[in-house]
Design a protein around this motif. Structure first.
Motif, PDB file in Angstrom:
ATOM      1  N   ALA A   1       0.829  -1.194   0.000  1.00  0.00           N
ATOM      2  CA  ALA A   1       0.000   0.000   0.000  1.00  0.00           C
ATOM      3  C   ALA A   1       0.867   1.248   0.000  1.00  0.00           C
ATOM      4  N   SER A   2       0.341   2.331  -0.523  1.00  0.00           N
ATOM      5  CA  SER A   2       0.997   3.624  -0.448  1.00  0.00           C
ATOM      6  C   SER A   2       0.377   4.387   0.715  1.00  0.00           C
ATOM      7  N   ARG A   3       1.211   4.868   1.614  1.00  0.00           N
ATOM      8  CA  ARG A   3       0.737   5.573   2.810  1.00  0.00           C
ATOM      9  C   ARG A   3       0.987   7.065   2.684  1.00  0.00           C
ATOM     10  N   ARG A   4       0.061   7.825   3.254  1.00  0.00           N
ATOM     11  CA  ARG A   4       0.180   9.282   3.209  1.00  0.00           C
ATOM     12  C   ARG A   4       1.190   9.762   4.253  1.00  0.00           C
ATOM     13  N   CYS A   5       1.968  10.767   3.860  1.00  0.00           N
ATOM     14  CA  CYS A   5       2.942  11.355   4.763  1.00  0.00           C
ATOM     15  C   CYS A   5       3.143  12.811   4.371  1.00  0.00           C
ATOM     16  N   VAL A   6       3.878  13.515   5.214  1.00  0.00           N
ATOM     17  CA  VAL A   6       4.177  14.909   4.928  1.00  0.00           C
ATOM     18  C   VAL A   6       5.629  15.194   5.298  1.00  0.00           C
ATOM     19  N   VAL A   7       6.298  15.957   4.421  1.00  0.00           N
ATOM     20  CA  VAL A   7       7.622  16.491   4.706  1.00  0.00           C
ATOM     21  C   VAL A   7       7.386  17.958   5.031  1.00  0.00           C
ATOM     22  N   LEU A   8       7.763  18.355   6.230  1.00  0.00           N
ATOM     23  CA  LEU A   8       7.396  19.681   6.724  1.00  0.00           C
ATOM     24  C   LEU A   8       8.324  20.789   6.241  1.00  0.00           C
ATOM     25  N   ASP A   9       9.537  20.438   5.816  1.00  0.00           N
ATOM     26  CA  ASP A   9      10.497  21.424   5.328  1.00  0.00           C
ATOM     27  C   ASP A   9      11.424  20.739   4.333  1.00  0.00           C
ATOM     28  N   ALA A  10      11.879  21.450   3.329  1.00  0.00           N
ATOM     29  CA  ALA A  10      12.758  20.869   2.309  1.00  0.00           C
ATOM     30  C   ALA A  10      14.059  20.328   2.897  1.00  0.00           C
ATOM     31  N   ALA A  11      14.492  20.828   4.049  1.00  0.00           N
ATOM     32  CA  ALA A  11      15.735  20.372   4.681  1.00  0.00           C
ATOM     33  C   ALA A  11      15.549  19.119   5.539  1.00  0.00           C
ATOM     34  N   ASP A  12      14.326  18.630   5.672  1.00  0.00           N
ATOM     35  CA  ASP A  12      14.042  17.502   6.570  1.00  0.00           C
ATOM     36  C   ASP A  12      14.633  16.187   6.065  1.00  0.00           C
ATOM     37  N   ASP A  13      15.094  15.393   7.021  1.00  0.00           N
ATOM     38  CA  ASP A  13      15.612  14.056   6.760  1.00  0.00           C
ATOM     39  C   ASP A  13      14.535  12.994   6.972  1.00  0.00           C
TER      40      ASP A  13
ATOM     41  N   GLU B   1      23.749   8.636   9.085  1.00  0.00           N
ATOM     42  CA  GLU B   1      24.888   7.978   9.730  1.00  0.00           C
ATOM     43  C   GLU B   1      24.889   8.220  11.235  1.00  0.00           C
ATOM     44  N   THR B   2      25.537   7.315  11.972  1.00  0.00           N
ATOM     45  CA  THR B   2      25.712   7.469  13.414  1.00  0.00           C
ATOM     46  C   THR B   2      26.367   8.820  13.697  1.00  0.00           C
ATOM     47  N   GLY B   3      25.806   9.569  14.642  1.00  0.00           N
ATOM     48  CA  GLY B   3      26.353  10.870  15.017  1.00  0.00           C
ATOM     49  C   GLY B   3      25.852  12.032  14.179  1.00  0.00           C
ATOM     50  N   GLU B   4      25.141  11.746  13.114  1.00  0.00           N
ATOM     51  CA  GLU B   4      24.633  12.794  12.232  1.00  0.00           C
ATOM     52  C   GLU B   4      23.370  13.416  12.824  1.00  0.00           C
ATOM     53  N   VAL B   5      23.206  14.723  12.650  1.00  0.00           N
ATOM     54  CA  VAL B   5      21.994  15.382  13.129  1.00  0.00           C
ATOM     55  C   VAL B   5      20.831  15.053  12.207  1.00  0.00           C
ATOM     56  N   VAL B   6      19.629  15.072  12.782  1.00  0.00           N
ATOM     57  CA  VAL B   6      18.399  14.773  12.050  1.00  0.00           C
ATOM     58  C   VAL B   6      17.522  16.021  12.082  1.00  0.00           C
ATOM     59  N   HIS B   7      16.974  16.371  10.927  1.00  0.00           N
ATOM     60  CA  HIS B   7      16.141  17.566  10.785  1.00  0.00           C
ATOM     61  C   HIS B   7      14.666  17.208  10.601  1.00  0.00           C
ATOM     62  N   LYS B   8      13.809  17.952  11.296  1.00  0.00           N
ATOM     63  CA  LYS B   8      12.355  17.907  11.109  1.00  0.00           C
ATOM     64  C   LYS B   8      11.878  19.346  11.264  1.00  0.00           C
ATOM     65  N   THR B   9      10.967  19.776  10.469  1.00  0.00           N
ATOM     66  CA  THR B   9      10.504  21.169  10.396  1.00  0.00           C
ATOM     67  C   THR B   9      11.668  22.131  10.129  1.00  0.00           C
ATOM     68  N   GLY B  10      12.711  21.620   9.452  1.00  0.00           N
ATOM     69  CA  GLY B  10      13.864  22.447   9.133  1.00  0.00           C
ATOM     70  C   GLY B  10      14.809  22.675  10.295  1.00  0.00           C
ATOM     71  N   GLU B  11      14.517  22.083  11.437  1.00  0.00           N
ATOM     72  CA  GLU B  11      15.317  22.266  12.648  1.00  0.00           C
ATOM     73  C   GLU B  11      15.949  20.944  13.072  1.00  0.00           C
TER      74      GLU B  11
END
Length: 91
Positions: free
Chosen positions: A2-14, A53-63
């Protein structure tokens, strides 16, 4: 699958945020990419859009929301088992 709905809140998000619960093998289309889910992920939880990668920062809402405590593959659930928050206090 199935295809599930999602949202990416900012272009910089991971990560993308699922708008409905999803099962392993489901797919999402996010930010011009298709990602196969590697595990079941609850509604409103995050899924990795790329390898982090381990130690890498993760972005959501561009932050920055946290640091990966282990490598996270595209399609994996991103949560407390693989992310140390930089937003919420540690317990």
């Amino acid at each position: 699958m199935a295809s599930r709905r999602c949202v990416v809140l900012d272009a910089a998000d991971d990560v993308a945020v699922l708008l409905e619960a999803a099962e392993r093998g489901d797919r999402i289309a996010a930010d011009g990419r298709e990602v196969l889910l590697l595990e079941a992920i609850p509604r409103f939880h995050k899924v990795a859009l790329r390898r982090i990668e381990t130690g890498e920062v993760v972005h959501k809402t561009g932050e920055v929301i946290g640091v990966a405590i282990r490598a996270i593959e595209p399609g994996e659930h991103v949560h407390v088992h693989n992310l140390r928050s930089t937003v919420a206090p540690s317990t």
